[in-house]
Structures are given as structure tokens and as C-alpha cells.
Design a protein around this motif. Structure first.
Motif, PDB file in Angstrom:
ATOM      1  N   LEU A  29     -39.682 -85.327  35.879  1.00 15.52           N
ATOM      2  CA  LEU A  29     -40.048 -84.370  34.937  1.00 15.52           C
ATOM      3  C   LEU A  29     -39.028 -83.774  34.242  1.00 15.52           C
ATOM      4  O   LEU A  29     -39.216 -83.375  32.986  1.00 15.52           O
ATOM      5  CB  LEU A  29     -40.694 -83.296  35.581  1.00 15.52           C
ATOM      6  N   GLU A  81     -45.612 -77.698  38.475  1.00 17.54           N
ATOM      7  CA  GLU A  81     -45.707 -76.584  37.708  1.00 17.54           C
ATOM      8  C   GLU A  81     -44.479 -75.920  37.220  1.00 17.54           C
ATOM      9  O   GLU A  81     -44.098 -75.682  36.039  1.00 17.54           O
ATOM     10  CB  GLU A  81     -46.686 -75.340  37.971  1.00 17.54           C
ATOM     11  N   LEU A 130     -42.714 -78.386  34.774  1.00 14.18           N
ATOM     12  CA  LEU A 130     -43.231 -78.555  33.658  1.00 14.18           C
ATOM     13  C   LEU A 130     -42.728 -77.281  32.542  1.00 14.18           C
ATOM     14  O   LEU A 130     -42.910 -77.482  31.647  1.00 14.18           O
ATOM     15  CB  LEU A 130     -44.813 -78.806  33.628  1.00 14.18           C
ATOM     16  N   TYR A 163     -37.839 -79.952  30.756  1.00 16.37           N
ATOM     17  CA  TYR A 163     -38.557 -81.005  30.713  1.00 16.37           C
ATOM     18  C   TYR A 163     -38.847 -81.679  29.576  1.00 16.37           C
ATOM     19  O   TYR A 163     -38.655 -82.715  29.019  1.00 16.37           O
ATOM     20  CB  TYR A 163     -40.161 -80.284  31.205  1.00 16.37           C
ATOM     21  N   ASP A 202     -46.173 -78.165  25.088  1.00 18.68           N
ATOM     22  CA  ASP A 202     -47.530 -79.201  25.296  1.00 18.68           C
ATOM     23  C   ASP A 202     -48.263 -79.167  24.007  1.00 18.68           C
ATOM     24  O   ASP A 202     -49.736 -79.245  23.991  1.00 18.68           O
ATOM     25  CB  ASP A 202     -48.503 -78.546  26.494  1.00 18.68           C
ATOM     26  N   LYS A 245     -48.950 -82.475  29.519  1.00 20.07           N
ATOM     27  CA  LYS A 245     -48.644 -81.812  30.622  1.00 20.07           C
ATOM     28  C   LYS A 245     -49.864 -82.155  32.039  1.00 20.07           C
ATOM     29  O   LYS A 245     -49.586 -82.314  33.115  1.00 20.07           O
ATOM     30  CB  LYS A 245     -48.411 -80.466  30.541  1.00 20.07           C
ATOM     31  N   HIS A 291     -49.651 -85.450  33.400  1.00 20.93           N
ATOM     32  CA  HIS A 291     -48.432 -85.276  34.454  1.00 20.93           C
ATOM     33  C   HIS A 291     -48.937 -84.828  35.725  1.00 20.93           C
ATOM     34  O   HIS A 291     -48.802 -85.280  36.744  1.00 20.93           O
ATOM     35  CB  HIS A 291     -47.271 -84.560  33.950  1.00 20.93           C
ATOM     36  N   ARG A 292     -49.742 -83.910  35.553  1.00 18.23           N
ATOM     37  CA  ARG A 292     -50.474 -83.234  36.736  1.00 18.23           C
ATOM     38  C   ARG A 292     -51.115 -84.328  37.418  1.00 18.23           C
ATOM     39  O   ARG A 292     -51.310 -84.297  38.869  1.00 18.23           O
ATOM     40  CB  ARG A 292     -51.154 -81.932  36.349  1.00 18.23           C
TER      41      ARG A 292
END
Length: 961
Positions: free
Chosen positions: A211, A238, A241, A246, A292, A771, A774-775
Motif C-alpha cells: 500500500l 486504514e 490508506l 499511499y 480516492d 480504496k 483495497h479494503r
């Protein structure tokens, strides 16, 4: 001898590094794709155009028994033997023939190939002569070819919109989210079990590099290990990010795809023909990831950001203009004398990057003929070409022998442009009104006129009036002006004189000597000059062009603080009024004030208080003239408003002015890709395969807004799939489609099509949030697997994603990790790139030069800035290891790491533990501590530095599990 003695036991680390490197091989898929692309863009059109007449199934008489219209014919050769020896152009008859070194083998027989065409053939043979043609593929496409069966083509997975997918039902405790359900179903079908979960240290190191591209710190490791809450890993994700690091990390992935470079060539670095403002686009991409920015907007702004303010609800946003810089940094022949070809190559590059980056399609393969593998006719290529021909990244073409100058766009709103135009008009009016007072030239410019010897002084916001000082011992020519060695030149403004003013520091009688000469003898209408005392003229004259005049005044009585001025006034052709000035003032007591020597002494700075160089003429300085104060204040505001605006590269509407492409036009099909062989006119439109047969016509403007909206639409079958696949690729080392730039026939099919469709749907539902993706991926059990598995031999290529892929750090992450662990990393964000590799900035900000192949980035397999890179290669060459052992940067980081380790812990055992935690994310074993302590026995600096360098060189530092 230190290495052979104290470090004998740790030498195994170096051996492991070299051994590990030898296991890494370039991916064959990437090489195959590049070869196919090169053949389709350069070789097939050439063979069709220049060879098929005599060497194909359509030839009236087959010459030499050689057929070049099939792969089999090329491989079999003709009467003289094999035409091509793959990899060896010197032994290939085809190359010998086109070089025309043997008159009996010279081909084509009537007219030689262009040098660039011969070079393409040589490059192709060096690549191994890749040839994707099949036995039946010898009838060339023409614009009149019957249309494709698009309805049938749309049944292919990639070419229809993803259908809603329901994750497979499962009661497996291994499954953490729907991603795992799809993965597990495939594995169970092959009788393979998932790999065990990675340990927490490994997982933290993996996700941190994934990340933000940096290793976790010992403090971060300790914090994560201590957090036993169910969402401990989610909190880590979190935190990462939210880090500015990032955006830098993930922007670099995107820059690979869009052939990013900071400069085109070292020879023109930063000049007018370079992309000196490309860094603004780089920073925009990093900001977009950090914010984002929804991916549909991310795509739209790059394609048509400059036009969005004109859309309903739009407003001026300079960032959206910067976003279009993606299209200005392309790789095309900037120095080609054939300017029409240059424009077609620019458009081809823009179509190519649009297709591959956003759609995963090789649209540019339809430039010369209908696409050989995907249902993309040549008419669709030129339907898109009309859109890009109706846009521009150049304001004009350069001279035939010169390279192009990419357009620099001021980042100003229309209202700001109007204000600047008004200020430009008002400024000379004010200068004319202030011509009766003296205003010192207060703004300095070094390297004036691009000469290091020249120093210039002028008023803020105006080029003239001005002063130029040549501090060197040689003459300098600037245009038609000759600035003699160690001389001073004055130049008036269009409405204002320029004055060399002396304020008397004492009362008394002085003697004056002056000489004025026309410094621009080939231009203008002579020089008007005067010497004045308190507004009264002591002497004056008009010089003929190229002449000189001398003046002497024996005795002038002057009061303390009184002004003497040598004035040069503007003539009708003021731009040619450059005047070389020499004058001195001597008191009866013998004190001398020499104008030229005072200025040469420090380049116009730190004058002795007597001399001033001013715009205007008169008896008072502006700051002591009350009537001038309002005008001076207004002028300062105008100058502030006229400060140079930041600029960027990017798109503007309309084709290049003063060319056939000016304005908005549909494009003719270029037969065989040649602009001088035009076929039917093709209305601007989107690819029929994906956008359908009944498209609304493109009316006003270029059509980029329509293109952007279509690409960024949830109804587009490819856009969401392509970007989700790229995100997956950078978390696993491979995509679900392993050819991320090619979802067509020559690409590899998806290993998990249902999963990719489900992810694409979730991506769109999330608001196109990168994002959020990614989560979702990072929270899956699939991502959190170990990189080793008992079932690995049954799936050696890990097509089922039954384990994590072990990955080598990229060039940027490797260098940044060294800086970070050594405590040297400069976290400054943004700004122009830095050329010095020794600088502690992130590698993201280290200059990339397209033509320079001898760089750290190229050595460690960073993205080739000449190419649209879908996946980096991994080469294995000894210079990589030698760089880590010998380069000043590597040695400096080892030195800094050693100093840091000695400062953070009280004894060698604790220091070794800190080093292992920092570099590898784990504590050392007892044996490793013992080896370290023996290596560091004696504790001298050299031992510490060598030990830290060995730790840097270990495989464990350069790989992520």
C-alpha cells in the motif's frame, strides 16, 4: 581481509542474494505481447506494402520461391534458403536483402526501403522474429472487407457487460468475504487446499509494502502484534490508506501504464522541446489516489478534463487540465522532418494508450488494417483518430529539422486570462505616465539572454527599460546586439527613457566624462541621448546607427544630493536602442565615481550609494514624488497580477492551428497506415464492438467528452474489469487476467471470470472507489495466505491463487526501503523531479529520462518510459548485485544505517535485533545474533558499515512473502 575474516559466516547472505537473483526470469507473456504488438504495428504493414506483390499467394508469379504472407512461408524460406534467422539479423537473408549490400539480393528491386523500415526489420529479427499469423492468415484486410459479426463477437466474455454474479455458497470457516468463496470453489474443483495463513509479521510487511511501498517500522510492528482486537489488521489497512505515501506508491503503478517520463532526452533537458512540466501530471495522479478520486472521474479527467468546465455544472479547475497531461507525454518521433507523419504518430500513441490503459484493448493494431485478432475494423480506429486529430498537444509544428515543442498551458481561468490581458494593456499606459520620475530597476535576471556572462536588471513586469552587464572578458552576441567584454548596455522602454543616475554625496565642483555607443548597429534608427543636471540639459545628441559620441564637461558645480543623469530615450524603433555607456565623475579633490566599474564590481548589486539605474527621467525619484504614489501602487498590483502563471502540458480543443487539421474534422482512413494514401472519410465514432451500431453522431467539439463519458460508464464492459484486474495484480503479483493491457484474443483468459465480474460490479457500486477495493481484497483470506503451500507443485503458476506469490521489491521500493531503514528518507511531497540519485527523496520523485537507459531505474527493471507497461520484467544481471555492493548511494545508506543502529540500542545484541526488525520485520534467531556479534567484534565503523551492507543485500530484504 575484513570480509574474509570477520564476515566469513555472513558471506552466505551475499551468496543467497546472488543465488536468489538467478531464480528470477523475465515473464514470457510480456515478451510475447511486445513482439506481437511490434509485428502488427511495424512489420505486417511493411510486408503487405512492399513485399506481397512478389512474395505472397496473390503474386502473379512467386519470386525466389519465397512467401512472406504466412508464418510458415517465412520459416521455410525460398530458393536461397531461410529468410530469417531469429535473433540474428546479420545471418538473415531478409536483412541482407533490404540493406542492399549485395546487388543480386537487393530487395525490393525497384525502390529501397526507408532507413526506419530497415531498422524495424532488424529490431524484429533481434526480438526473435515473432509472428502471430496462422496458416490461413494471408489475405490482407482492406477497408472494403465485409463487416464483422459483432453480435457473435459480443458473446465473448470480455465484450459484454458483466452480469450480476452471486458468490458461491459455502460453509467453509476459511472464507472471510465473498472473494474467498470464488477462490475456494476453483481450488476445491482441483482438489487443492488454501495455504496456511501468513504470520502477523509477514502479513504486516506485505500489506505495508503493497500500500505505501515502504517497510513497517519496529514501532508499527510492536503496535500491531500487541493489538489483539478482531479489526487489528483492518486498522492497519486504514492507517496505510490514509498515508500520503499511499498515493505515491499507487500513482507509480498507473504511471507505468501511461509511459510516464520527466524528460525526453538529456540533450534537451528542461528546454522548450522537453516535457519539463510533466511532474504536475505525476503529482496529480498521486493526489487522485490519495483523495480516492472515483475512478470514473479519474478516467474522464485525463481524457477530457480541459472541457469539463464547459459542461453543465462545470467550473474551472486547473487540476483537470493537468490531468490531460497523460496524452502530452507520449512516445513519438519528435524530431521527424515529416510533420504530417508526426501528427499521425501522435494520434496513434494517444489511441494506443487510451485502448490499453482504460480498456485493455490493442486498438492501435487497427491503424494499418483491420485488427487481426479482435473485432476492431480500421474504420473504428479512424473514427477515434478523428477525435484526437481534432485535439492538440502542440500549438504549432517546429521547423522541418527541429523537434516539436509540447504545448505549455497556463493554469488560468477564462476570467484570469481576461484580467491579465487588461493588465498587459494598462501597464504601458502607467509606465508612460511615470516617465517623468525615476524608478530604480529593481529586478535582477542572471544568465540574461541564455548567457552565463550576462546579468540583467529591469522593472518588475516589463522587459524594458533595462540594463545589461557583461562581466566576462569576451564579447557576447544576443540577437543583433553585441555586448562587448566588461561593458554596460542600457535600453529604453517603449514609452520611457532609461537613466544612469548619480546622486552627489558631497557639494563641490566635478568634471564629467561620458561615451555612448550604438550596441545594435544592424537595427533601428540611431540613439538619442542626453546628460542632465537637475532637469537641465548639459549635453545631448542623436547618434547615427552604429556610431559613438563622447562628452566632457570640465566644471559643473553641484550641491550635495543633487542628481546628474545620463539618459537614453526611446526612438521610433525603440527595440533597437541598446546603448553601450561609459561615464565617470571626478571631484576636484581627486575622488572618482566610475559608472561601469561600479556595476561590474558586483553585477549591479551593492552600489556605493551614488549610482542608480532607473526607468524614466526627471529630478525626483518616484518614492519622493507624491503625485506618482497612486500610479506606483497601481503598477505594483498589475505586476503582481502578471507574474508568470504555472503551466502544464495537456490537451486543447481543435487540431494544430495553420495545418490541415485545424479545427474539428472527421478522418479519412489511411490505407496501410499512410497519410498520403487516403481512403473513405470516417465519421468520428466509438468502437462499434463495444458502443454499438446506433451511436449518436459527434457534433460540437472534438468528441473527447463523449469518449470520456463512454469509457467511464458503468455500461462499458471493460473499464471496471480492467482497473479491478490491475488492483488485484499489484496485491498478488499477477492479475486474474494475466495480460492486463490485453483482454482480447491474444490475451490470456481470466482464471476466475466470475470473481472478476463480481469485483467489477462491487467496484462500480462503491462509487468507483479504489480504496474500497483495497479494503475488500486485503481483508480476504486469499490475500492473507502464506506464500508457501504443500499443494504448490500441483499449481506451479498459482493460477488458482491458492497461496500468495513471493515478489521481489521493485526499483522504487528497494531504494526507498534503504532510505527509510537508514533514517534518511525525505518525505517532502510533490514538485519537480530530482536528477541526483543521492538525494534522499522517494524514488517516485527521482528524474526519469526516456532516452537514458543507463540509470538506476533501468538497472533494477523499473517501467520502460518508452512503453505502455502492463507488468514489469524481472531481469537477473550481475550489475544489480554490484550496484548494491559498490554504488555510493548503497554505501551511504549502509553507513547511515550503522550509525542509526549504534544510537538506538545499548549493546550489539540489541542493535542486531533492531536491525532485523527494521529490515526484515522479524527478530533474529540466536544463531543470527551470534554471527552478528562476531562480525561486529571490535566495533569499528568499517565493520558496522560492512555488516549493514550485507543485511541490505540479503534476499529477505529484497523480497516480500
Amino acid at each position: 581481509m575484513l570480509f574474509c575474516g570477520a564476515f566469513r559466516e555472513t558471506a552466505i547472505v551475499i551468496s543467497a542474494f546472488f543465488g536468489g537473483l538467478l531464480l528470477a526470469l523475465p515473464p514470457k507473456a510480456a515478451a510475447d505481447e511486445n513482439g506481437t504488438e511490434f509485428f502488427e504495428k511495424h512489420i505486417r504493414p511493411l510486408l503487405v506494402e512492399r513485399c506481397y506483390e512478389c512474395h505472397s499467394a496473390k503474386a502473379k508469379k512467386l519470386k525466389g520461391g519465397l512467401r512472406l504472407d504466412t508464418r510458415e512461408g517465412l520459416s521455410a524460406g525460398g530458393d536461397s534458403g531461410a529468410a530469417v534467422v531469429p535473433g540474428n539479423p546479420e545471418e538473415s537473408l531478409l536483412i541482407k536483402s533490404v540493406r542492399r549490400l549485395d546487388k543480386d539480393l537487393s530487395m525490393p528491386p525497384k525502390e529501397a526501403l526507408e532507413d526506419s523500415q530497415v531498422a524495424d526489420l532488424i529490431t524484429w529479427v533481434k526480438m526473435g522474429a515473432p509472428d502471430p499469423r496462422v496458416a490461413s492468415d494471408h489475405v490482407e484486410a482492406t477497408p472494403e472487407k465485409p463487416p464483422y459479426d459483432f453480435a457473435a463477437a459480443r458473446r465473448q466474455w470480455a465484450f459484454h457487460k458483466p452480469e450480476p454474479v452471486t458468490p458461491p455458497a459455502t460453509d467453509s470457516r476459511w472464507v472471510r468475504n465473498p472473494v474467498d468463496a470464488f477462490i475456494l470453489k476453483k481450488m476445491e474443483g482441483k482438489g487443492i487446499a488454501p495455504a496456511p495463513a501468513a504470520d502477523r509479521r509477514t502479513l504486516l510487511r506485505r500489506v505495508t509494502f503493497d500500500l505505501i511501498g515502504l517497510p513497517p517500522t519496529p514501532a508499527e510492528i510492536t503496535e500491531f502484534l500487541a493489538d489483539q482486537s478482531p479489526d487489528a489488521f483492518g486498522k492497519v489497512v486504514e492507517r496505510l490508506l490514509a498515508s500520503p505515501r499511499y498515493g505515491e506508491r499507487w500513482a507509480r503503478h498507473w504511471l507505468d501504464v501511461v509511459r510516464y517520463t520527466d524528460s525526453l532526452d538529456t540533450r534537451g533537458f528542461g528546454g522548450g522541446s522537453d516535457v519539463a512540466d510533466a511532474w504536475r501530471y505525476r503529482d496529480w495522479v498521486a493526489s487522485a489516489f490519495n483523495r480516492d478520486l472515483p475512478y470514473d472521474q479519474f478516467a474522464t479527467q485525463q481524457i477530457a478534463g480541459d472541457l469539463l468546465e464547459k459542461q453543465p455544472g462545470g467550473f474551472f479547475d486547473p487540476a483537470k487540465i493537468i490531468a490531460t497531461g497523460m496524452y502530452a507525454i507520449g512516445n513519438w518521433g519528435t524530431g521527424d522532418a515529416d510533420k504530417e507523419k508526426v501528427y499521425t504518430d501522435i494520434v496513434d500513441d494517444q489511441i494506443d494508450v487510451t485502448g490499453r490503459a482504460f480498456l485493455g484493448l490493442t486498438l492501435a493494431c487497427a491503424r494499418c488494417h483491420d485488427h487481426k485478432f479482435d473485432p476492431i475494423p480500421t474504420a473504428d480506429y479512424y473514427g477515434l483518430a478523428g477525435i484526437f486529430f481534432s485535439s492538440r498537444i502542440l500549438d504549432q509544428f517546429a521547423a522541418k529539422t527541429a523537434g516539436e515543442n509540447p504545448m505549455r498551458i497556463p493554469l488560468l481561468s477564462p476570467a484570469d486570462v481576461a484580467k491579465r490581458e487588461a493588465a498587459k494593456k494598462r501597464l504601458p499606459e502607467i509606465d508612460a505616465q511615470l516617465a517623468h520620475v525615476l524608478r530604480p530597476l529593481a529586478e535582477e535576471s542572471r544568465n540574461d539572454g541564455a548567457s552565463a556572462a550576462l546579468i540583467g536588471w529591469h522593472l518588475p513586469g516589463a522587459d524594458n527599460p533595462s540594463l545589461t552587464i557583461n562581466t566576462s572578458d569576451h564579447d557576447v552576441t544576443r540577437g543583433t546586439v553585441k555586448v562587448a567584454a566588461r561593458s554596460v548596455v542600457l535600453h529604453p522602454g517603449p514609452h520611457s527613457a532609461v537613466s544612469a543616475v548619480w546622486r552627489s554625496p558631497e557639494a563641490g565642483t566635478v568634471r564629467i566624462n561620458a561615451r555612448v555607443s550604438d550596441a545594435d548597429p544592424h537595427c533601428g534608427d540611431g540613439i538619442e541621448w542626453a546628460i542632465c543636471k537637475s532637469g537641465k540639459t548639459l549635453a545631448s545628441g542623436v547618434l547615427e546607427k552604429g556610431k559613438s559620441a563622447e562628452f566632457g564637461y570640465e566644471e559643473a558645480v553641484i550641491a550635495k544630493g543633487e542628481l546628474l543623469a545620463l539618459v537614453v530615450r526611446p526612438r521610433a524603433n525603440y527595440s533597437c536602442d541598446s546603448t553601450r555607456v561609459e561615464w565617470s565623475i571626478r571631484s576636484l579633490g581627486g575622488r572618482v565615481w566610475d559608472f561601469k566599474e561600479a556595476l561590474l564590481k558586483e553585477g549591479g548589486k551593492n552600489l556605493d550609494g551614488a549610482w542608480s539605474i532607473c526607468a524614466g527621467e526627471g529630478t525626483a525619484f518616484a518614492d519622493s514624488a507624491p503625485e506618482a504614489a497612486p500610479l506606483v501602487a497601481e503598477r505594483q498590483l498589475l505586476v503582481e497580477a502578471l507574474k508568470p502563471a504555472p503551466e502544464c502540458h495537456g490537451f486543447r480543443e481543435g487540431g494544430i492551428p495553420k495545418t490541415a487539421y485545424e479545427g474539428f474534422h472527421d478522418a479519412h482512413i489511411h490505407v496501410r497506415g499512410r497519410y498520403d494514401r487516403l481512403g473513405p472519410l470516417t465519421p468520428r465514432h466509438l468502437p462499434v464492438l463495444l458502443a454499438g451500431e446506433n451511436q449518436a453522431p459527434i457534433g460540437d467539439g472534438s468528441g473527447r467528452v463523449a469518449l470520456a463519458r463512454w469509457i467511464a460508464s458503468a455500461d462499458n464492459p471493460l473499464t471496471a474489469r480492467v482497473i479491478v484486474n490491475r488492483i488485484w495484480q499489484h496485491h498478488f503479483g499477477e492479475g486474474i487476467v494475466r495480460t492486463p493491457n490485453n483482454f482480447g484474443k491474444l490475451g490470456t483468459p481470466p482464471t476466475h471470470p466470475e470473481l472478476l465480474d463480481w469485483l467489477a460490479g462491487e467496484f462500480v457500486k462503491s462509487g468507483w472507489s479504489v480504496k474500497a477495493m483495497h479494503r475488500l481484497i486485503c481483508s480476504s483470506a486469499t490475500y492473507q495466505q502464506a506464500s508457501s503451500s504443500p499443494d504448490a507443485p500441483r499449481d506451479p503458476d498459482n493460477l488458482l491463487f491458492g497461496r500468495q506469490n513471493r515478489r521481489r521489491l521493485e526499483a522504487e521500493a528497494l531504494r526507498d526501503a534503504m532510505l527509510s531503514t537508514a533514517g534518511q528518507l525525505d518525505l517532502q511531497e510533490g514538485g519537480p523531479s530530482v536528477r541526483d540519485l543521492m538525494a534522499p527523496r522517494r524514488t517516485f520523485y527521482i528524474t526519469t529520462i526516456r532516452a537514458d537507459r543507463a540509470t538506476y531505474q533501468m538497472l533494477f527493471d523499473a517501467a520502460d518510459p518508452t512503453s505502455i507497461v502492463e507488468k514489469r520484467t524481472e531481469s537477473t544481471v550481475a550489475p544489480q548485485a554490484l550496484w548494491l555492493l559498490n554504488h555510493p548511494f548503497a554505501l551511504a545508506q549502509a553507513r547511515a544505517l550503522a550509525q542509526r543502529a549504534r544510537a538506538v540500542a545499548p549493546d550489539d545484541s540489541a542493535r542486531v535485533r533492531w536491525l532485523y526488525e527494521s529490515l526484515y520485520g522479524r527478530p533474529p534467531a540466536a544463531q543470527e545474533i551470534a554471527i552478528g556479534k562476531r562480525a561486529l567484534a571490535g566495533g569499528d565503523d568499517a565493520a558496522w558499515e560492512a555488516y549493514c551492507q550485507i543485511l541490505f543485500c540479503a534476499n529477505e530484504f529484497t523480497y516480500i512473502d
